[in-house]
Write a protein that holds these residues in place. Structure first.
Motif, PDB file in Angstrom:
ATOM      1  N   ALA A  27       0.833  -1.204   0.000  1.00  0.00           N
ATOM      2  CA  ALA A  27       0.000   0.000   0.000  1.00  0.00           C
ATOM      3  C   ALA A  27       0.870   1.258   0.000  1.00  0.00           C
ATOM      4  O   ALA A  27       0.583   2.227  -0.709  1.00  0.00           O
ATOM      5  CB  ALA A  27      -0.937  -0.009   1.204  1.00  0.00           C
ATOM      6  N   PHE A 154      -7.300   0.433  -7.444  1.00  0.00           N
ATOM      7  CA  PHE A 154      -7.057   1.095  -6.158  1.00  0.00           C
ATOM      8  C   PHE A 154      -7.137   2.614  -6.321  1.00  0.00           C
ATOM      9  O   PHE A 154      -7.793   3.307  -5.538  1.00  0.00           O
ATOM     10  CB  PHE A 154      -5.662   0.748  -5.626  1.00  0.00           C
ATOM     11  CG  PHE A 154      -5.469  -0.691  -5.217  1.00  0.00           C
ATOM     12  CD1 PHE A 154      -6.404  -1.671  -5.488  1.00  0.00           C
ATOM     13  CD2 PHE A 154      -4.317  -1.068  -4.544  1.00  0.00           C
ATOM     14  CE1 PHE A 154      -6.217  -2.987  -5.111  1.00  0.00           C
ATOM     15  CE2 PHE A 154      -4.111  -2.383  -4.154  1.00  0.00           C
ATOM     16  CZ  PHE A 154      -5.064  -3.340  -4.443  1.00  0.00           C
ATOM     17  N   ARG A 158      -9.358   5.860  -4.372  1.00  0.00           N
ATOM     18  CA  ARG A 158      -8.590   6.532  -3.308  1.00  0.00           C
ATOM     19  C   ARG A 158      -9.078   7.963  -3.118  1.00  0.00           C
ATOM     20  O   ARG A 158      -9.250   8.435  -2.000  1.00  0.00           O
ATOM     21  CB  ARG A 158      -7.099   6.518  -3.645  1.00  0.00           C
ATOM     22  CG  ARG A 158      -6.224   7.155  -2.570  1.00  0.00           C
ATOM     23  CD  ARG A 158      -4.755   7.077  -2.965  1.00  0.00           C
ATOM     24  NE  ARG A 158      -3.894   7.782  -2.039  1.00  0.00           N
ATOM     25  CZ  ARG A 158      -3.335   7.241  -0.953  1.00  0.00           C
ATOM     26  NH1 ARG A 158      -3.580   5.978  -0.653  1.00  0.00           N
ATOM     27  NH2 ARG A 158      -2.548   7.951  -0.170  1.00  0.00           N
ATOM     28  N   ALA A 271      -3.744  -4.590   1.063  1.00  0.00           N
ATOM     29  CA  ALA A 271      -3.254  -3.325   0.509  1.00  0.00           C
ATOM     30  C   ALA A 271      -4.405  -2.473  -0.029  1.00  0.00           C
ATOM     31  O   ALA A 271      -4.389  -1.239   0.095  1.00  0.00           O
ATOM     32  CB  ALA A 271      -2.238  -3.596  -0.590  1.00  0.00           C
ATOM     33  N   PHE A 275      -4.900   1.250   1.066  1.00  0.00           N
ATOM     34  CA  PHE A 275      -4.651   2.243   0.017  1.00  0.00           C
ATOM     35  C   PHE A 275      -5.824   3.204  -0.142  1.00  0.00           C
ATOM     36  O   PHE A 275      -5.632   4.418  -0.281  1.00  0.00           O
ATOM     37  CB  PHE A 275      -4.369   1.524  -1.299  1.00  0.00           C
ATOM     38  CG  PHE A 275      -3.874   2.413  -2.403  1.00  0.00           C
ATOM     39  CD1 PHE A 275      -2.510   2.564  -2.623  1.00  0.00           C
ATOM     40  CD2 PHE A 275      -4.759   3.091  -3.232  1.00  0.00           C
ATOM     41  CE1 PHE A 275      -2.049   3.381  -3.654  1.00  0.00           C
ATOM     42  CE2 PHE A 275      -4.304   3.911  -4.260  1.00  0.00           C
ATOM     43  CZ  PHE A 275      -2.939   4.057  -4.466  1.00  0.00           C
ATOM     44  N   ARG A 279      -9.875   0.398   5.652  1.00  0.00           N
ATOM     45  CA  ARG A 279      -9.298  -0.870   6.104  1.00  0.00           C
ATOM     46  C   ARG A 279     -10.370  -1.911   6.407  1.00  0.00           C
ATOM     47  O   ARG A 279     -10.174  -3.096   6.156  1.00  0.00           O
ATOM     48  CB  ARG A 279      -8.441  -0.640   7.359  1.00  0.00           C
ATOM     49  CG  ARG A 279      -7.169   0.157   7.085  1.00  0.00           C
ATOM     50  CD  ARG A 279      -6.377   0.368   8.364  1.00  0.00           C
ATOM     51  NE  ARG A 279      -5.179   1.158   8.116  1.00  0.00           N
ATOM     52  CZ  ARG A 279      -3.932   0.735   8.350  1.00  0.00           C
ATOM     53  NH1 ARG A 279      -3.744  -0.486   8.816  1.00  0.00           N
ATOM     54  NH2 ARG A 279      -2.897   1.511   8.122  1.00  0.00           N
TER      55      ARG A 279
END
Length: 572
Positions: A27, A154, A158, A271, A275, A279
């Motif tokens: 991450a 990812f 984000r 990850a 990332f 979590r």
């Protein structure tokens, strides 16, 4: 037997001990944060300058896919011709011949797409040069391709709203320099010190106890075996893969190879949650995947340690379980664990012969590949799971009467259509391929244009059907393992499996990246009391139910005709 079960538990716990901190590390690497491997930056900078790549240039999802597909097609053309002419190139001490065009077609697609299905026998089908500069090279870059594709996903979630999804080449190179290469070096050293060959010399001769002279293939195998597992590739240096005593000499190497297969797929899930700063979502996805793995693992272990009922009826004791196709140095329990791990992810390596496992074990092996998202391969596991997430979000939205949302982005018709098409793709490829081969076998058993179908199967009836179903399931899942009773090195199987491998690899990458890119570019919708949260236990159970129902509806009839029918025949 209790000791064998403890071996499974210890191996999985060791996997988590390595995978969780590795996920935290990954991450940080892909977020551009400081990590202890930053000393490799000059090497990466040199690679980028030499290649003319500006890693600061952000790409949208279409540019990522263009880069990914272009470089993979280049590798495909390069490898195809090298394999055909390998007999005319150096590093061929055993004098192995070049491949036929259809076998080269199958092999190069297989390794470009991270499937590593081998219609050739490893030590006799390739030279040391092609093992290194085609096969081993592709095992690194195909794994890095999957990881880089996952990082695009990812990046899409984000930030609240963005079309800038980083640089594909940056993710790709770092996947090799910061992850695959260092871990491969460590693992190769462990294998070498435990007896795996590292020599460039040709076959060695020895005289057996009964006086026979045996020629034993060897070669610089340790490095290839390391990346084949770490990259969830699976192709063996030797024909029988990790059942070979030089490829997998003892219980230590068996444990190392098992751990290596799982650490990156699990780490990528961890990850993902870190990332995107969610979590809890990462752990919920990990929980669903783990439950799915256990639902396949537990009955498989029970099936293998329970022995063969046909042998039991003969009054023969099976205190050690079903040992047919197993290596004595491992036993049935850890072999069942390996078979589960290698089929739920896309490794496809074997330490026992899947064709010799109990019928219901074959069911769990195929179902793991059909689902193809319980951990999954390097990077692509989380991409496959993402499709199920989108379907679950859509169904949940319909149930509560709200516009479906995922992480603050509205899921609309376009995204659902893409997810639906990708969901239908796997059953279509697997079932149509199996139906076609079954039709030809029954109606044209002597057809020259199909290369004598009557010679395809060494096992008739239900098990023969399972062999064909397994081959297409493995090809679509980019797995590469097989029921080796199937005679697959001919034009029909090389071409049809090659086409399915290609489609089964790239369309499930294109679909999730397109959905992620489309969602990431949409206006962010703040959470409210009516927001469907994706990181709850309820939604996780919903996703699990979607996975089970979709795959049961798609594959249960085919499994009934094959391994399930064989099981009832065996216990009759």
């Amino acid at each position: 037997m209790n000791t064998e079960l403890l071996g499974i538990i210890a191996t999985y716990l060791l996997t988590l001990v390595i995978a969780i901190p590795l996920g935290i590390y990954l991450a940080k690497v892909f977020a551009g944060e400081k990590v202890w491997t930053d000393f490799l930056k000059p090497l990466e900078t040199g690679i980028f300058k030499l290649s003319g790549i500006n890693v600061k240039e952000e790409m949208n999802w279409k540019q990522h896919l263009k880069a990914l597909m272009t470089i993979n097609l280049l590798w495909l053309v390069y490898g195809f011709f090298v394999l055909i002419y390998q007999n005319k190139l150096p590093l061929n001490p055993d004098g192995n011949p070049g491949m036929s065009p259809d076998l080269s077609f199958n092999t190069i697609i297989s390794f470009v797409v991270n499937c590593n299905l081998q219609d050739y026998s490893g030590e006799t089908g390739l030279t040391y040069l092609t093992q290194h500069f085609v096969i081993m090279f592709l095992q690194f870059v195909s794994a890095a391709t999957g990881i880089a594709a996952a990082v695009v996903l990812f990046k899409a979630f984000r930030d609240k709203s963005t079309e800038k999804l980083g640089n594909f080449w940056n993710f790709f190179v770092k996947s090799i320099t910061r992850l695959l290469l260092p871990l491969s070096i460590v693992m190769a050293i462990i294998l070498a010190f435990n007896g795996t060959p590292t020599s460039y010399q040709g076959k060695d001769k020895f005289i057996s106890v009964q006086g026979d002279t045996v020629n034993v293939s060897r070669g610089p195998a340790a490095g290839m075996i390391a990346i084949k597992h770490l990259g969830t590739n699976g192709g063996g240096w030797f024909g029988v893969n990790s059942a070979h005593p030089l490829e997998n000499p003892n219980y230590i190497t068996n444990t190392v190879e098992l751990v290596a297969q799982l650490i990156i797929p699990i780490a990528m899930v961890i990850a993902f949650g870190i990332f995107i700063r969610r979590r809890r979502l990462g752990w919920m996805i990990f929980g669903v995947m783990t439950i799915g793995m256990l639902m396949l693992l537990i009955p498989m272990v029970q099936s293998e340690i329970g022995g063969n009922p046909a042998i039991a009826k003969m009054g023969i004791s099976q205190l050690t379980g079903s040992m047919e196709g197993k290596e004595v140095r491992f036993g049935p329990a850890i072999s069942a664990y390996w078979s589960t791990v290698t089929t739920i992810i896309s490794t496809g390596s074997v330490n026992s012969m899947h064709d010799s496992t109990m019928p219901m074990s074959g069911t769990w092996q195929m179902l793991g590949m059909m689902i193809n998202s319980f951990y999954g391969g390097c990077g692509v596991g989380i991409l496959n799971y993402f499709i199920y997430l989108i379907i679950a979000v859509f169904i949940s939205g319909l149930m509560v009467g709200r516009t479906p949302e995922f992480l603050g982005h509205k899921v609309e018709a376009r995204e659902v259509k893409i997810a639906a098409l990708i969901t239908l793709l796997s059953p279509f490829l697997i079932l149509v391929g199996t139906a076609l081969s079954s039709y030809i076998l029954v109606n044209h058993p002597s057809a020259e244009w199909a290369v004598q179908p009557k010679t395809w199967l060494n096992n008739p009836s239900f098990h023969g059907f399972s062999e064909m179903l397994y081959q297409y399931t493995s090809s679509n899942a980019n797995n590469g393992s097989g029921f080796e009773g199937l005679g697959d090195n001919n034009v029909f199987w090389n071409v049809t499996a090659g086409v399915i491998m290609f489609l089964g690899r790239f369309l499930p990458i294109i679909g999730p990246i397109a959905i992620a890119g489309l969602l990431g570019a949409k206006k962010y919708v703040p959470e409210s009391t009516g927001t469907l949260k994706a990181d709850t236990l309820t939604f996780s159970l919903m996703t699990f139910a979607v996975i089970m129902v979709l795959n049961a509806l798609s594959y249960f009839p085919a499994l009934t005709l094959g391994p399930i029918a064989e099981y009832f025949t065996l216990i009759k």
